[in-house]
Scaffold this motif. Structure first.
Motif, PDB file in Angstrom:
ATOM      1  N   VAL A   1       0.871  -1.108   0.041  1.00  0.00           N
ATOM      2  CA  VAL A   1      -0.081   0.039  -0.041  1.00  0.00           C
ATOM      3  C   VAL A   1       0.923   1.194   0.220  1.00  0.00           C
ATOM      4  N   TYR A   2       0.875   2.013  -1.163  1.00  0.00           N
ATOM      5  CA  TYR A   2       1.358   3.554  -1.305  1.00  0.00           C
ATOM      6  C   TYR A   2       0.877   4.379  -0.596  1.00  0.00           C
ATOM      7  N   VAL A   3       1.431   5.257  -0.027  1.00  0.00           N
ATOM      8  CA  VAL A   3       0.934   6.591   0.564  1.00  0.00           C
ATOM      9  C   VAL A   3       2.088   7.775   0.258  1.00  0.00           C
ATOM     10  N   PHE A   4       1.650   8.516  -0.651  1.00  0.00           N
ATOM     11  CA  PHE A   4       2.601   9.650  -0.786  1.00  0.00           C
ATOM     12  C   PHE A   4       1.654  11.130  -0.837  1.00  0.00           C
ATOM     13  N   ASN A   5       2.787  12.067  -0.872  1.00  0.00           N
ATOM     14  CA  ASN A   5       1.914  13.476  -0.791  1.00  0.00           C
ATOM     15  C   ASN A   5       2.970  14.353  -1.655  1.00  0.00           C
ATOM     16  N   SER A   6       2.177  15.172  -2.413  1.00  0.00           N
ATOM     17  CA  SER A   6       2.677  16.015  -3.268  1.00  0.00           C
ATOM     18  C   SER A   6       3.865  17.011  -2.665  1.00  0.00           C
ATOM     19  N   ILE A   7       4.746  17.292  -3.290  1.00  0.00           N
ATOM     20  CA  ILE A   7       5.840  18.345  -2.630  1.00  0.00           C
ATOM     21  C   ILE A   7       5.538  19.585  -3.114  1.00  0.00           C
ATOM     22  N   PRO A   8       5.157  20.529  -2.082  1.00  0.00           N
ATOM     23  CA  PRO A   8       4.723  21.946  -2.370  1.00  0.00           C
ATOM     24  C   PRO A   8       5.712  22.788  -3.083  1.00  0.00           C
ATOM     25  N   THR A   9       5.322  23.449  -4.054  1.00  0.00           N
ATOM     26  CA  THR A   9       6.297  24.420  -4.542  1.00  0.00           C
ATOM     27  C   THR A   9       5.959  25.808  -4.079  1.00  0.00           C
ATOM     28  N   ALA A  10       6.641  26.862  -4.584  1.00  0.00           N
ATOM     29  CA  ALA A  10       6.701  28.215  -4.065  1.00  0.00           C
ATOM     30  C   ALA A  10       5.399  28.549  -4.560  1.00  0.00           C
ATOM     31  N   GLY A  11       4.361  29.201  -3.943  1.00  0.00           N
ATOM     32  CA  GLY A  11       3.171  29.800  -4.354  1.00  0.00           C
ATOM     33  C   GLY A  11       2.056  28.847  -4.210  1.00  0.00           C
ATOM     34  N   THR A  12       2.296  27.746  -3.895  1.00  0.00           N
ATOM     35  CA  THR A  12       1.340  26.483  -3.901  1.00  0.00           C
ATOM     36  C   THR A  12       0.921  26.451  -2.439  1.00  0.00           C
ATOM     37  N   GLU A  13      -0.314  26.392  -2.378  1.00  0.00           N
ATOM     38  CA  GLU A  13      -1.185  26.672  -1.052  1.00  0.00           C
ATOM     39  C   GLU A  13      -1.920  25.251  -0.752  1.00  0.00           C
ATOM     40  N   VAL A  14      -1.868  24.275  -2.071  1.00  0.00           N
ATOM     41  CA  VAL A  14      -2.538  23.140  -1.675  1.00  0.00           C
ATOM     42  C   VAL A  14      -1.705  21.801  -1.672  1.00  0.00           C
ATOM     43  N   THR A  15      -1.813  20.801  -0.925  1.00  0.00           N
ATOM     44  CA  THR A  15      -0.875  19.709  -0.771  1.00  0.00           C
ATOM     45  C   THR A  15      -2.028  18.570  -1.065  1.00  0.00           C
ATOM     46  N   HIS A  16      -1.454  17.571  -2.020  1.00  0.00           N
ATOM     47  CA  HIS A  16      -2.203  16.564  -2.156  1.00  0.00           C
ATOM     48  C   HIS A  16      -1.954  15.276  -1.582  1.00  0.00           C
ATOM     49  N   LEU A  17      -2.602  14.595  -0.989  1.00  0.00           N
ATOM     50  CA  LEU A  17      -2.303  13.253  -0.407  1.00  0.00           C
ATOM     51  C   LEU A  17      -2.825  12.162  -1.086  1.00  0.00           C
ATOM     52  N   PHE A  18      -2.130  11.001  -1.361  1.00  0.00           N
ATOM     53  CA  PHE A  18      -2.487  10.060  -2.308  1.00  0.00           C
ATOM     54  C   PHE A  18      -2.373   8.451  -1.384  1.00  0.00           C
TER      55      PHE A  18
END
Length: 148
Positions: free
Chosen positions: A90-107
């Motif tokens: 079971v893989y759990v990963f999250n997006s790496i926020p970039t400058a100016g990004t206010e949303v993180t995605h969890l998968f």
């Protein structure tokens, strides 16, 4: 050390290095054919997980109009990789926020008969996280390959 002992040591080293490299692999997933026209829009078009480096690369739809889609790339960190009930991780990963990004995605990518991806979007404002969206699970076709 004699020449034959050096050869034997070199052969052992080569075999042990190959065995270590073969234990890590990659898994690549694309939306499955069972996602019919009645299924919701899926913005993730390809997932590639490198188990060894614990990185995830995603091909995503950045914007969409009636006639076109603009594709982009997203990187993510593999947070967890645990054995599932089916023998697949079971893989759990999250997006790496970039400058100016206010949303993180969890998968969460897991196999329950079929490979399924569930995602959620979390926005952080004034250091307070807020759940923005939880997306319905989408079926993916995944292929595993060993590195080495």
């Amino acid at each position: 050390m004699s020449i034959s002992a050096k050869r034997l040591a070199l052969q052992f080293f080569m075999l042990s290095s190959a065995a270590g490299a073969a234990s890590a692999g990659t898994i690549t997933c694309v939306p499955g054919a069972s996602n019919g026209s009645a299924s919701p829009f899926n913005w993730v078009r390809r997932i590639s997980i490198d188990e060894h480096s614990r990185t995830v690369n995603l091909d995503v739809v950045r914007s969409r109009t009636k006639d076109t889609e603009t594709m982009g790339k997203m990187r993510a960190d593999l947070v967890s990789m645990e054995d599932g009930q089916t023998g697949e991780p079971v893989y759990v990963f999250n997006s790496i926020p970039t400058a100016g990004t206010e949303v993180t995605h969890l998968f969460r990518l897991f196999k329950a008969g079929e490979w399924r991806l569930i995602s959620a979007a979390v926005a952080v404002a004034s250091k307070v996280p807020a759940l923005r969206a939880v997306e319905q699970g989408v079926v993916f076709d995944c292929k595993r390959s060993d590195m080495g």
